[in-house]
Design a protein around this motif. Structure first.
Motif, PDB file in Angstrom:
ATOM      1  N   GLU A  30       0.824  -1.209   0.000  1.00 21.79           N
ATOM      2  CA  GLU A  30       0.000   0.000   0.000  1.00 21.79           C
ATOM      3  C   GLU A  30       0.862   1.264   0.000  1.00 21.79           C
ATOM      4  O   GLU A  30       0.583   2.220  -0.712  1.00 21.79           O
ATOM      5  N   SER A  31       1.933   1.270   0.819  1.00 25.43           N
ATOM      6  CA  SER A  31       2.812   2.436   0.865  1.00 25.43           C
ATOM      7  C   SER A  31       3.495   2.662  -0.474  1.00 25.43           C
ATOM      8  O   SER A  31       3.588   3.794  -0.962  1.00 25.43           O
ATOM      9  N   GLN A  32       3.985   1.599  -1.083  1.00 22.40           N
ATOM     10  CA  GLN A  32       4.634   1.726  -2.381  1.00 22.40           C
ATOM     11  C   GLN A  32       3.646   2.221  -3.441  1.00 22.40           C
ATOM     12  O   GLN A  32       3.994   3.026  -4.300  1.00 22.40           O
ATOM     13  N   ALA A  33       2.405   1.746  -3.368  1.00 16.77           N
ATOM     14  CA  ALA A  33       1.378   2.190  -4.312  1.00 16.77           C
ATOM     15  C   ALA A  33       1.115   3.682  -4.153  1.00 16.77           C
ATOM     16  O   ALA A  33       0.977   4.406  -5.139  1.00 16.77           O
ATOM     17  N   GLN A  34       1.049   4.151  -2.924  1.00 23.54           N
ATOM     18  CA  GLN A  34       0.809   5.570  -2.696  1.00 23.54           C
ATOM     19  C   GLN A  34       1.975   6.405  -3.208  1.00 23.54           C
ATOM     20  O   GLN A  34       1.776   7.473  -3.785  1.00 23.54           O
ATOM     21  N   ILE A  35       3.193   5.925  -3.015  1.00 23.65           N
ATOM     22  CA  ILE A  35       4.364   6.646  -3.509  1.00 23.65           C
ATOM     23  C   ILE A  35       4.338   6.698  -5.031  1.00 23.65           C
ATOM     24  O   ILE A  35       4.567   7.741  -5.644  1.00 23.65           O
ATOM     25  N   GLN A  36       4.022   5.571  -5.669  1.00 26.38           N
ATOM     26  CA  GLN A  36       3.948   5.531  -7.130  1.00 26.38           C
ATOM     27  C   GLN A  36       2.835   6.432  -7.647  1.00 26.38           C
ATOM     28  O   GLN A  36       3.006   7.127  -8.652  1.00 26.38           O
ATOM     29  N   ASP A  37       1.701   6.437  -6.965  1.00 32.63           N
ATOM     30  CA  ASP A  37       0.589   7.280  -7.383  1.00 32.63           C
ATOM     31  C   ASP A  37       0.952   8.760  -7.305  1.00 32.63           C
ATOM     32  O   ASP A  37       0.550   9.553  -8.146  1.00 32.63           O
ATOM     33  N   ALA A  38       1.709   9.118  -6.304  1.00 32.16           N
ATOM     34  CA  ALA A  38       2.108  10.517  -6.150  1.00 32.16           C
ATOM     35  C   ALA A  38       3.051  10.948  -7.263  1.00 32.16           C
ATOM     36  O   ALA A  38       3.085  12.112  -7.646  1.00 32.16           O
ATOM     37  N   GLN A  39       3.818  10.010  -7.801  1.00 29.01           N
ATOM     38  CA  GLN A  39       4.789  10.319  -8.853  1.00 29.01           C
ATOM     39  C   GLN A  39       4.216  10.175 -10.253  1.00 29.01           C
ATOM     40  O   GLN A  39       4.749  10.723 -11.202  1.00 29.01           O
ATOM     41  N   ALA A  40       3.118   9.430 -10.390  1.00 30.37           N
ATOM     42  CA  ALA A  40       2.552   9.137 -11.716  1.00 30.37           C
ATOM     43  C   ALA A  40       1.486  10.163 -12.081  1.00 30.37           C
ATOM     44  O   ALA A  40       0.930  10.836 -11.236  1.00 30.37           O
ATOM     45  N   SER A  41       1.213  10.237 -13.363  1.00 34.16           N
ATOM     46  CA  SER A  41       0.130  11.092 -13.814  1.00 34.16           C
ATOM     47  C   SER A  41      -1.198  10.435 -13.446  1.00 34.16           C
ATOM     48  O   SER A  41      -1.278   9.221 -13.309  1.00 34.16           O
ATOM     49  N   PRO A  42      -2.284  11.209 -13.315  1.00 32.95           N
ATOM     50  CA  PRO A  42      -3.551  10.623 -12.908  1.00 32.95           C
ATOM     51  C   PRO A  42      -4.138   9.652 -13.925  1.00 32.95           C
ATOM     52  O   PRO A  42      -5.009   8.872 -13.594  1.00 32.95           O
ATOM     53  N   HIS A  43      -3.679   9.677 -15.145  1.00 29.67           N
ATOM     54  CA  HIS A  43      -4.231   8.794 -16.174  1.00 29.67           C
ATOM     55  C   HIS A  43      -3.311   7.621 -16.484  1.00 29.67           C
ATOM     56  O   HIS A  43      -3.518   6.912 -17.444  1.00 29.67           O
ATOM     57  N   ALA A  44      -2.278   7.437 -15.653  1.00 31.27           N
ATOM     58  CA  ALA A  44      -1.374   6.309 -15.884  1.00 31.27           C
ATOM     59  C   ALA A  44      -2.126   5.019 -15.625  1.00 31.27           C
ATOM     60  O   ALA A  44      -2.863   4.897 -14.679  1.00 31.27           O
ATOM     61  N   GLY A  45      -1.961   4.043 -16.470  1.00 35.47           N
ATOM     62  CA  GLY A  45      -2.660   2.770 -16.324  1.00 35.47           C
ATOM     63  C   GLY A  45      -1.755   1.642 -16.739  1.00 35.47           C
ATOM     64  O   GLY A  45      -0.549   1.760 -16.710  1.00 35.47           O
ATOM     65  N   GLY A  46      -2.353   0.550 -17.153  1.00 30.70           N
ATOM     66  CA  GLY A  46      -1.574  -0.565 -17.636  1.00 30.70           C
ATOM     67  C   GLY A  46      -1.270  -1.611 -16.583  1.00 30.70           C
ATOM     68  O   GLY A  46      -0.790  -2.675 -16.915  1.00 30.70           O
ATOM     69  N   GLU A  47      -1.541  -1.335 -15.326  1.00 35.55           N
ATOM     70  CA  GLU A  47      -1.281  -2.357 -14.321  1.00 35.55           C
ATOM     71  C   GLU A  47      -2.519  -3.221 -14.121  1.00 35.55           C
ATOM     72  O   GLU A  47      -3.640  -2.802 -14.381  1.00 35.55           O
ATOM     73  N   MET A  48      -2.311  -4.422 -13.675  1.00 38.37           N
ATOM     74  CA  MET A  48      -3.407  -5.335 -13.415  1.00 38.37           C
ATOM     75  C   MET A  48      -3.998  -5.029 -12.041  1.00 38.37           C
ATOM     76  O   MET A  48      -3.278  -4.999 -11.049  1.00 38.37           O
ATOM     77  N   LEU A  49      -5.284  -4.782 -12.016  1.00 42.72           N
ATOM     78  CA  LEU A  49      -5.969  -4.443 -10.771  1.00 42.72           C
ATOM     79  C   LEU A  49      -7.061  -5.462 -10.486  1.00 42.72           C
ATOM     80  O   LEU A  49      -7.526  -6.162 -11.376  1.00 42.72           O
ATOM     81  N   ASN A  50      -7.470  -5.490  -9.242  1.00 42.63           N
ATOM     82  CA  ASN A  50      -8.587  -6.335  -8.827  1.00 42.63           C
ATOM     83  C   ASN A  50      -9.778  -5.430  -8.532  1.00 42.63           C
ATOM     84  O   ASN A  50      -9.616  -4.251  -8.232  1.00 42.63           O
ATOM     85  N   ILE A  51     -10.955  -5.992  -8.613  1.00 47.51           N
ATOM     86  CA  ILE A  51     -12.170  -5.247  -8.304  1.00 47.51           C
ATOM     87  C   ILE A  51     -12.682  -5.733  -6.949  1.00 47.51           C
ATOM     88  O   ILE A  51     -12.812  -6.942  -6.725  1.00 47.51           O
ATOM     89  N   TYR A  52     -12.939  -4.770  -6.070  1.00 51.51           N
ATOM     90  CA  TYR A  52     -13.395  -5.088  -4.716  1.00 51.51           C
ATOM     91  C   TYR A  52     -14.699  -4.361  -4.416  1.00 51.51           C
ATOM     92  O   TYR A  52     -14.903  -3.228  -4.867  1.00 51.51           O
ATOM     93  N   ARG A  53     -15.545  -5.019  -3.644  1.00 56.00           N
ATOM     94  CA  ARG A  53     -16.783  -4.404  -3.159  1.00 56.00           C
ATOM     95  C   ARG A  53     -16.620  -4.193  -1.654  1.00 56.00           C
ATOM     96  O   ARG A  53     -16.327  -5.135  -0.919  1.00 56.00           O
ATOM     97  N   LEU A  54     -16.778  -2.962  -1.213  1.00 54.77           N
ATOM     98  CA  LEU A  54     -16.736  -2.643   0.206  1.00 54.77           C
ATOM     99  C   LEU A  54     -18.172  -2.538   0.686  1.00 54.77           C
ATOM    100  O   LEU A  54     -18.942  -1.723   0.150  1.00 54.77           O
TER     101      LEU A  54
END
Length: 152
Positions: A30-54
């Protein structure tokens, strides 16, 4: 007896406990994801994600809802179940955006109902999706979870 200010005691013949752990701050997924998100553009994609229901799991009269209002069921695209909680909580209004003070931290994101496993459960509903962007996919997250300070 040692004369340090630590509350750590030594009994038996085990090694001295200096009250530190081998973990390193900022190295979790989670920490690494937040660091990457802060450095990436908001439209960066291409990674494999999972879908979760809260989904809310606490009873409507549970006193925990007094501190963290619920938002109903929310669906998010995230890296992990923990990241799903972070994604949902990030959509809530933070105290720094209004004239209010936090209860225990410098941000109110940690007080989010989404981060409380007694209020919300996280259910994985799909895996390895490359066609979605990390964020909220479905559900309404209100921004009025923080009450501004009111003058007398």
């Amino acid at each position: 007896m040692e004369s340090d200010m630590s509350n750590v005691s030594r009994t038996g013949k085990e090694e001295i406990n200096n009250a530190t752990s081998q973990t390193t701050f900022g190295k979790s997924v989670e920490s690494q994801a937040q660091i990457q998100d802060a450095q990436a553009s908001p439209h960066a994609g291409g990674e494999m994600l999972n879908i979760y229901r809260l989904e809310p799991i606490a009873a409507p009269d549970d006193p925990r809802w007094d501190n963290s209002p619920g938002h109903g069921t929310v669906v998010v695209a995230a890296r992990t179940a923990g990241d799903a909680r972070i994604v949902a909580a990030a959509r809530e209004l933070d105290f720094m955006e209004v004239d209010a003070a936090p209860a225990e931290d410098v941000t109110t994101v940690n007080a989010s109902a989404f981060r409380d496993d007694k209020l919300y459960t996280v259910i994985e509903i799909e895996r390895h999706r490359g066609d979605v962007t990390r964020g909220v996919l479905d559900g309404a997250i209100a921004v009025d979870t923080i009450r501004p300070v009111q003058s007398d």
